[in-house]
Design a protein around this motif. Sequence first.
Motif, PDB file in Angstrom:
ATOM      1  N   ASN A  94    -102.017 -25.483  15.954  1.00 12.20           N
ATOM      2  CA  ASN A  94    -102.060 -24.976  17.454  1.00 12.20           C
ATOM      3  C   ASN A  94    -101.977 -23.416  17.543  1.00 12.20           C
ATOM      4  O   ASN A  94    -101.079 -23.116  18.362  1.00 12.20           O
ATOM      5  N   ILE A  95    -102.861 -23.035  17.142  1.00 12.00           N
ATOM      6  CA  ILE A  95    -102.872 -21.499  17.187  1.00 12.00           C
ATOM      7  C   ILE A  95    -104.002 -20.885  17.998  1.00 12.00           C
ATOM      8  O   ILE A  95    -104.969 -21.458  18.198  1.00 12.00           O
ATOM      9  N   HIS A  96    -103.665 -19.530  18.526  1.00 14.46           N
ATOM     10  CA  HIS A  96    -104.810 -19.002  19.573  1.00 14.46           C
ATOM     11  C   HIS A  96    -105.536 -18.145  18.634  1.00 14.46           C
ATOM     12  O   HIS A  96    -104.897 -17.208  18.088  1.00 14.46           O
ATOM     13  N   ASP A  97    -106.709 -18.154  18.515  1.00 18.17           N
ATOM     14  CA  ASP A  97    -107.484 -17.306  17.642  1.00 18.17           C
ATOM     15  C   ASP A  97    -108.373 -16.471  18.348  1.00 18.17           C
ATOM     16  O   ASP A  97    -109.111 -16.806  19.505  1.00 18.17           O
ATOM     17  N   LEU A  98    -108.394 -15.295  18.136  1.00 26.10           N
ATOM     18  CA  LEU A  98    -109.473 -14.130  18.851  1.00 26.10           C
ATOM     19  C   LEU A  98    -110.536 -14.206  18.131  1.00 26.10           C
ATOM     20  O   LEU A  98    -110.714 -14.035  16.755  1.00 26.10           O
ATOM     21  N   GLY A  99    -111.624 -14.178  18.913  1.00 26.95           N
ATOM     22  CA  GLY A  99    -112.978 -14.170  18.273  1.00 26.95           C
ATOM     23  C   GLY A  99    -114.027 -13.499  19.177  1.00 26.95           C
ATOM     24  O   GLY A  99    -113.684 -13.270  20.453  1.00 26.95           O
ATOM     25  N   TYR A 100    -115.081 -13.020  18.664  1.00 26.68           N
ATOM     26  CA  TYR A 100    -116.284 -12.467  19.229  1.00 26.68           C
ATOM     27  C   TYR A 100    -117.426 -12.491  18.690  1.00 26.68           C
ATOM     28  O   TYR A 100    -117.522 -12.678  17.352  1.00 26.68           O
ATOM     29  N   LEU A 120    -106.663  -9.554  24.553  1.00 24.41           N
ATOM     30  CA  LEU A 120    -105.191  -9.691  24.075  1.00 24.41           C
ATOM     31  C   LEU A 120    -104.245  -9.246  25.226  1.00 24.41           C
ATOM     32  O   LEU A 120    -103.326  -9.811  25.014  1.00 24.41           O
ATOM     33  N   ASN A 121    -104.501  -8.501  26.055  1.00 25.57           N
ATOM     34  CA  ASN A 121    -103.757  -8.377  27.483  1.00 25.57           C
ATOM     35  C   ASN A 121    -103.578  -9.442  27.955  1.00 25.57           C
ATOM     36  O   ASN A 121    -102.433  -9.767  28.506  1.00 25.57           O
ATOM     37  N   TYR A 122    -104.523 -10.032  28.212  1.00 24.34           N
ATOM     38  CA  TYR A 122    -104.566 -11.459  28.878  1.00 24.34           C
ATOM     39  C   TYR A 122    -103.574 -12.484  28.128  1.00 24.34           C
ATOM     40  O   TYR A 122    -102.917 -13.135  28.773  1.00 24.34           O
ATOM     41  N   ALA A 123    -103.696 -12.378  26.711  1.00 20.47           N
ATOM     42  CA  ALA A 123    -103.066 -13.388  26.157  1.00 20.47           C
ATOM     43  C   ALA A 123    -101.667 -13.273  26.272  1.00 20.47           C
ATOM     44  O   ALA A 123    -100.645 -14.116  26.230  1.00 20.47           O
ATOM     45  N   PHE A 124    -101.274 -11.772  25.771  1.00 21.61           N
ATOM     46  CA  PHE A 124     -99.824 -11.369  25.984  1.00 21.61           C
ATOM     47  C   PHE A 124     -99.062 -11.323  27.221  1.00 21.61           C
ATOM     48  O   PHE A 124     -97.964 -11.683  27.411  1.00 21.61           O
ATOM     49  N   ASN A 125    -100.121 -10.936  28.204  1.00 13.57           N
ATOM     50  CA  ASN A 125     -99.181 -10.992  29.787  1.00 13.57           C
ATOM     51  C   ASN A 125     -99.595 -12.169  30.673  1.00 13.57           C
ATOM     52  O   ASN A 125     -98.744 -12.293  31.506  1.00 13.57           O
TER      53      ASN A 125
END
Length: 177
Positions: A94-100, A120-125
């Motif tokens: 159950n991890i959130h993976d950044l991709g593009y 990443l700003n969206y993910a953390f904030n």
Amino acid sequence: MAKIFIETERLILREIITEDAEAFFAMDSNPEVVKYVGTKPLTHISQSVEMIENIRNQYTENRIGRWAAINKEDGKLVGWSGLKLIKEINNHKNIHDLGYRFTPEYWGKGYATETSIAVLNYAFNEMKLDQVFAYADVENDASNHVLRKLGFEEKGTFIDEGDNCFWYQLKKENFTK
């Protein structure tokens, strides 16, 4: 109308919709685009339609999924960027993976970095995540460069779909963009 999540200086990140199928097919049928992702180039647009349905299901089931990256100047889909909830990978659950992924004509223009900072700003904030993971084929120099530039810490390697990949982690307190 597609829901817009984030705007950057040059791009709009919005939900992926069925009407994106042609642009996705053009991107994912290109062997250079999928060279490091462990899949073969698509051969029929129905594969793009199915992928889009899977992503739209992720929006509902996981409240997150990859987003279409739209060029503000001309309205063209230039690729995708965003988070994906992965249930299990590399001994993590159950991890959130950044991709593009972007079409070749937009490579080298900083879009991966630009969208990743916004995501990443969206993910953390907004999502209040403590960490985000990412991985990239060890031979994909461009993607590995972007992840390191963003502050991701390399945590080792693992095999995914037969490819040797670097495994990365970025903790909220180490994100400074």
